[in-house]
Motif scaffolding. Structure first.
Motif, PDB file in Angstrom:
ATOM      1  N   UNK A 217      21.555  19.248 -20.963  1.00 31.95           N
ATOM      2  CA  UNK A 217      22.131  19.074 -22.309  1.00 31.95           C
ATOM      3  C   UNK A 217      23.531  19.650 -22.382  1.00 31.95           C
ATOM      4  N   UNK A 218      23.699  20.776 -21.657  1.00 30.38           N
ATOM      5  CA  UNK A 218      25.019  21.425 -21.718  1.00 30.38           C
ATOM      6  C   UNK A 218      26.069  20.492 -21.127  1.00 30.38           C
ATOM      7  N   UNK A 219      25.747  19.895 -20.016  1.00 30.09           N
ATOM      8  CA  UNK A 219      26.695  19.003 -19.354  1.00 30.09           C
ATOM      9  C   UNK A 219      26.986  17.801 -20.206  1.00 30.09           C
ATOM     10  N   UNK A 220      25.996  17.245 -20.814  1.00 28.90           N
ATOM     11  CA  UNK A 220      26.200  16.059 -21.647  1.00 28.90           C
ATOM     12  C   UNK A 220      27.041  16.412 -22.862  1.00 28.90           C
ATOM     13  N   UNK A 221      26.840  17.642 -23.427  1.00 26.88           N
ATOM     14  CA  UNK A 221      27.669  18.056 -24.576  1.00 26.88           C
ATOM     15  C   UNK A 221      29.146  18.182 -24.166  1.00 26.88           C
ATOM     16  N   UNK A 222      29.385  18.735 -22.952  1.00 28.00           N
ATOM     17  CA  UNK A 222      30.771  18.876 -22.472  1.00 28.00           C
ATOM     18  C   UNK A 222      31.421  17.509 -22.323  1.00 28.00           C
ATOM     19  N   UNK A 223      30.651  16.552 -21.787  1.00 34.01           N
ATOM     20  CA  UNK A 223      31.205  15.234 -21.583  1.00 34.01           C
ATOM     21  C   UNK A 223      31.525  14.587 -22.911  1.00 34.01           C
ATOM     22  N   UNK A 224      30.666  14.824 -23.906  1.00 31.72           N
ATOM     23  CA  UNK A 224      30.922  14.263 -25.241  1.00 31.72           C
ATOM     24  C   UNK A 224      32.183  14.896 -25.823  1.00 31.72           C
ATOM     25  N   UNK A 225      32.352  16.218 -25.583  1.00 34.24           N
ATOM     26  CA  UNK A 225      33.557  16.904 -26.087  1.00 34.24           C
ATOM     27  C   UNK A 225      34.813  16.368 -25.383  1.00 34.24           C
ATOM     28  N   UNK A 226      34.704  16.180 -24.039  1.00 35.33           N
ATOM     29  CA  UNK A 226      35.849  15.636 -23.296  1.00 35.33           C
ATOM     30  C   UNK A 226      36.259  14.286 -23.855  1.00 35.33           C
ATOM     31  N   UNK A 227      35.244  13.439 -24.147  1.00 40.20           N
ATOM     32  CA  UNK A 227      35.528  12.092 -24.641  1.00 40.20           C
ATOM     33  C   UNK A 227      36.176  12.162 -26.015  1.00 40.20           C
TER      34      UNK A 227
END
Length: 753
Positions: A217-227
């Protein structure tokens, strides 16, 4: 004032020239004004052309600067921006140097507008850097950072995933990020506007993929933030890019276009101004040409009028005076003289011509009188010479014959007195004739080689016995190394001068010596200066008597004539002969101590040896000639002279001697007889000698028979007359035995050979 102009041609000419100068001065003043107007027009044209060209160059530089701004927007190069700054400062400076006159208000409005645009351009350049930096920060730093972090996170997620399907999904997300970032760069940097939609589409697709992706979940949240962060920064980049491009492509490009428009309008206004100035200049030039033409026409008319007036008033008058003078010079003194009543210089010349005519008439009369006098003088001298020489011939001839007879001592003494007196009288006659010929300019000098040593030896021979008889010493010296010196000159006349000087020196010296010294000095090449000096220890001459020493018939003291005799012509003749030789006779003297007479001759040395004289040749051949077979005819009207000549011919053993009393008798005897030589008198009754000679020469037998003039007429004209009549030689009376011998040897020896 008018009186001055009427009396002076110079005043008239000065007035005419003054008027011409005034006209030229006024023309110069007008033309100077015109030329200054034209000069001002050219200056204006040059100024307007210069600032028009300057504005065109500024406009060109603005366009080039706008192009550099575009390059700077793509590269962000500092050097490009520095070039933009330098170009802008140059444009600003050049535009500030453009100035207009007060009458160019319209042009000044355009210039002010262009200056305002340039100030705004300066402000936009300051903003340009900031907007470029903001755009570059987002485009080249922020977005690439987000992109890099997102890719790194996806690589981490991919490495932790064990499911192949998950790895494929992560790889797909990675490719989407790569494609999105590339499209964003193409849009923001390369202005590929189609890439903007692709970036937004990719962002939406990424969000969809992240929602279905399995992972921490942490990684997916970071990717969403990057996007989300990339989408946010991309929007900011779009806004920054829009602001930058708006500044560059809208504001600054618009200002550049407006500047170009203003420069074109100013150029059109300048061209209009140039056309106006050109029109005014052409008008001024046209007016100047018109003035010049009028001036030229006026000057031509003035010059023509001046020339006509000059011709009528001066040239024509001078020509008429010249014609009159030509008639006068040709001897016609009756020619008319014009303009005698004029008061100016022409009138003066005309009156001078009239005076010249009067004087010429007087001179012509005087000339005729002088010619008559000279003719009478010549005739008198000729007659006097003839009438004296004829009885002198009898006296001296009979004295010679008497000397050949037995005489007592007293008779011999008296006979010598007769011969000496006759010789003295003959010297006087010869001096008078010489002086007459010199004064009449009938003496022509000859130029032949003179051997100095021979001349001095002859003088020594002539005077040594005379000096010895008086008990005085005679010295004749010269430069030792030049004793064989030969030079060109008239030996007869030079000898005559030296004989006179030596004769006088011996005559007036009772004791002591007489010295003839010759000094030779080389001047250059074969040119020499020869100084002859005759000094004595005689009675000398007082200083107050030196001035009149060379006057004719003059001696230093009247008592000298009584004591020593002489006519006083010797020094006069010598002085005049030396004058003909371009020299002068000088004297230094002191009473009771002696005198020195000297002169200098500039001569040319020659190495031609003088020919042996005829007398020497005749003497050498005299003994071998036999005159006994010579038949001679003596034509002489004087009985005494017939006896004298016949006696002298008899001395040469000539036995066949015929006599004729006049020319007709001579012709008659020649027609019936043959003669080897004829002696012909000039002046005879019935028919004279020259006339008889002409007729005798027509006889076939007497074409070449020698005819010798035997006359008391010894003038040069008399000799010439004899030779022109056909005579071969000339013997003057009184007849000298030596002269008669010379003639016989010359002609009779040839005749018998």
């Amino acid at each position: 004032m008018l009186n001055i102009f009427s009396k002076s041609i110079a005043a008239k000419m000065s007035l005419a020239l003054l008027l011409l100068l005034l006209a030229l001065g006024a023309s110069f003043f007008v033309m100077d004004k015109r030329l200054k107007t034209i000069e001002t027009a050219f200056i204006e044209i040059s100024r307007i052309s210069n600032y028009a060209v300057s504005i065109l160059r500024i406009n060109k530089d603005i366009v080039e600067m706008q192009r550099d701004i575009s390059v700077y927007g793509n590269s962000g190069s500092k050097s490009v921006f520095n070039k933009i700054e330098d170009n802008f400062q140059s444009i600003k400076k050049r535009l500030g140097n453009i100035n207009f006159n007060q009458n160019e208000a319209n042009s000044q409005v355009y210039l002010d507008s262009m200056s305002e645009l340039l100030s705004r351009y300066d402000e936009n350049l300051a903003v340009l850097t900031k907007r470029y930096e903001a755009r570059a920060h987002l485009t080249y730093q922020v977005l690439p950072s987000i992109y890099t972090n997102a890719i790194a996170e996806l690589e981490t997620l991919k490495s932790n995933s064990i499911n192949t399907e998950d790895k494929l999904s992560i790889a797909e997300l990675t490719n989407l990020w790569h494609s999105m970032h590339h499209d964003a760069y193409q849009f923001l940097s390369k202005k590929d506007y189609s890439k903007r939609a692709k970036v937004n589409t990719t962002l939406r697709l990424l969000n969809q993929k992240l929602q279905v992706l399995q992972g921490p979940a942490i990684t997916l949240d970071k990717m969403s933030q990057f996007t989300a962060n990339y989408q946010q920064q991309f929007s900011k980049s779009i806004q920054a890019n829009r602001h930058y491009l708006s500044l560059v492509n809208v504001v600054m490009a618009g200002d550049a276009i407006e500047f170009s428009t203003l420069s074109n309008q100013l150029r059109e206004l300048s061209l209009s101004r140039l056309k106006q100035i050109k029109s005014e200049a052409e008008k001024t030039v046209s007016n100047s040409e018109r003035i010049l033409k009028l001036l030229a026409i006026g000057v031509v008319i003035y010059i023509v009028a001046f020339a006509i007036a000059f011709h009528l008033q001066i040239s024509h008058a001078i020509k008429r005076l010249t014609v009159s003078f030509k008639y006068f010079l040709s001897g016609d003194l009756s020619a008319k003289i014009y303009d005698l009543n004029r008061k100016d210089e022409i009138g003066v010349l005309a009156n001078a011509a009239e005076r010249f005519r009067v004087l010429s008439k007087d001179l012509a009369d005087a000339k005729q009188s002088a010619e008559r006098t000279a003719k009478v003088k010549s005739e008198f001298l000729a007659n006097m010479s003839h009438e004296i020489r004829t009885p002198m011939n009898g006296v001296l001839g009979m004295a010679r014959q008497l000397s050949r007879t037995p005489l007592s001592a007293e008779q011999a003494k008296m006979l010598n007195i007769i011969k000496s007196s006759g010789a003295s009288l003959l010297v006087i006659i010869n001096d008078i004739l010489d002086l007459s010929k010199i004064e009449a300019a009938k003496v022509e000098l000859e130029s032949g080689p003179i051997e100095l040593s021979s001349l001095l030896n002859e003088l020594t021979h002539l005077f040594s016995q005379q000096a010895e008889n008086k008990g005085i010493e005679l010295f004749i010296t010269t430069t030792p190394e030049l004793t064989d010196f030969i030079f060109l000159g008239d030996e007869t006349r030079l000898k005559q001068v030296l004989i006179n000087l030596l004769g006088n020196a011996i005559k007036f010296t009772h004791r002591g010596s007489v010295l003839l010294n010759v000094i030779i000095e080389e001047v250059v090449n074969d040119e020499f200066k020869v100084t002859f000096s005759v000094s004595d220890t005689g009675i000398g001459i007082a200083n107050e008597q030196l001035d009149s020493l060379f006057d004719a018939f003059s001696q230093a003291d009247a008592s000298i004539t009584r004591r020593f005799g002489g006519t006083g012509l010797g020094l006069t003749i010598s002085s005049k002969l030396l004058h003909l030789m371009n020299s002068s006779l000088k004297v230094e003297s002191e009473p009771d101590k002696g005198s020195m007479f000297y002169f200098e001759l500039n001569v040319t040395r020659t190495f031609i040896t003088p020919a042996i004289s005829e007398s020497l040749l005749e003497e050498s051949s005299e003994k071998s000639v036999d005159f006994s077979h010579v038949t001679a005819l003596v034509v002489e009207d004087n009985d005494i002279n017939q006896v004298v000549i016949e006696s002298m011919l008899a001395e040469f053993n000539i036995k066949s001697i015929s006599l004729a009393d006049d020319g007709e008798q001579a012709i008659a005897q020649c027609e019936i007889g043959a003669f080897d030589i004829i002696f012909m008198d000039m002046q005879m009754p019935v028919l004279g000698g020259p006339e008889a000679t002409l007729k005798i020469r027509k006889l076939p037998a007497y074409k070449h028979t020698p005819i010798v003039a035997l006359t008391a007429n010894v003038l040069a004209a008399d000799k010439q007359r004899c030779f022109e009549a056909g005579m071969n030689d000339f013997i003057g009376k009184p007849i000298k035995f030596e002269n008669l011998k010379r003639v016989l040897v010359k002609w009779c020896s040839q005749h018998h050979q």
